[in-house]
Scaffold this active site. Structure first.
Site, PDB file in Angstrom:
ATOM      1  N   SER A 133      -3.014  48.742 137.900  1.00  0.00           N
ATOM      2  CA  SER A 133      -2.279  49.396 138.980  1.00  0.00           C
ATOM      3  C   SER A 133      -2.929  50.742 139.221  1.00  0.00           C
ATOM      4  CB  SER A 133      -0.817  49.597 138.564  1.00  0.00           C
ATOM      5  OG  SER A 133      -0.143  50.483 139.434  1.00  0.00           O
ATOM      6  N   TYR A 146       5.937  51.408 131.723  1.00  0.00           N
ATOM      7  CA  TYR A 146       5.052  50.589 132.553  1.00  0.00           C
ATOM      8  C   TYR A 146       3.700  51.278 132.716  1.00  0.00           C
ATOM      9  CZ  TYR A 146       3.264  48.169 136.711  1.00  0.00           C
ATOM     10  OH  TYR A 146       2.484  47.463 137.585  1.00  0.00           O
TER      11      TYR A 146
END
Length: 281
Positions: A133, A146
């Site tokens: 990401s 995360y």
């Protein structure tokens, strides 16, 4: 010779779009997911084979790899896409929730790589593509665990890219930005309901959640990210990182073209942190 890719987390979102992309480009696809959903097979029964794989259960990884080879004769690339997240305050997040995120996003990826590496080594070639990401090189509040998993996979992948190069195995990183057209955001919100918000953080949490709803960057969609996954699979160069989406490109520009102090202040402004601090002054 037709190539074959195995993709984890293919039931929805980026995994689903990536499976369709590879099949449309003429690849065979082993589309894996925790509970087999045959919708993908119905779209392209000749090219797409659906089978179960839970990255937290090693036996299912081995079985899916074996089933893919049995169906198509070989595997040329693996896409580690399966992942979970939670929006929470760091100090209030239960350890079992933290461990669950790391089990899927880090140890699950490691388990898949360890399972496929001997096969690729003996085959003499293979490509491992890890989906991280843009928070793998930046960070957002309320997503500390995360973010930590994505930073872990970034470091793992770069290290592995050198090590596995000795065995003619390529490692690639795809760094998508926010993809609001997928159900990842809704799943994250659902998982977050199980984590309480301490009263001391309530005002901050509510403000930052509202700021997230007004995301300051243009989002990618899963098809743009899928295009980058496919491009990485076909790229014979030693390139490691592939940005995916306008927000990923913009946050990369901010991260790598500014001083650390300027970057941090820019992100505080864009993410809503400065507005909250000013409101408390």
């Amino acid at each position: 010779m037709t190539k074959t890719v195995l993709i984890t987390g293919s039931s929805t979102g980026l995994g689903y779009a990536t499976a369709k992309k590879f099949a449309n480009e003429g690849w065979n696809v082993v589309a894996t997911m925790r509970k087999a959903d045959q919708r993908l097979t119905e779209e392209n029964p000749e090219r797409i084979f659906v089978t179960e794989l839970d990255v937290t259960k090693p036996a299912t990884i081995e079985a899916a790899i074996a089933a893919g080879i049995a169906r198509f004769g070989r595997i040329d690339a693996v896409v580690n896409n399966a992942g979970i997240s939670v929006l929470s305050i760091f100090e209030a997040t239960p350890m079992n929730v933290i461990r669950q995120i790391f089990e899927t996003n880090v140890f699950g990826v490691i388990a898949v790589i360890q399972a496929i590496t001997p096969y690729f080594r003996e085959q003499g070639s293979g490509t491992i593509i890890n989906i991280t990401s843009n928070v793998g090189f930046t960070s957002n509040p309320l997503l500390s665990f995360y973010v930590a998993t994505k930073h872990a996979i970034e470091g793992l992948s770069e290290s592995l890219s050198y090590e596995l190069e000795s065995q003619n195995i390529s490692v690639k990183l795809i760094e998508p930005g926010s993809m609001q057209t997928t159900n990842f955001a809704s799943n994250t919100m659902s998982a977050s309901q199980d984590v309480s918000i301490p009263q001391a953080y309530k005002s901050y949490f509510d403000h930052m959640m509202n700021a997230m709803m007004n995301y300051p960057f243009e989002c990618a969609d899963e098809n743009q990210a899928a295009d980058q996954v496919y491009a990485a699979a076909c790229d014979p160069s030693a390139r490691l990182r592939y940005l995916a989406g306008p927000d990923s490109e913009e946050t990369a520009r901010l991260r790598w073209t500014q001083s650390e102090e300027t970057y941090m202040q820019t992100m505080r402004n864009l993410l809503g942190q400065t507005a909250w601090l000013n409101r408390q002054a």
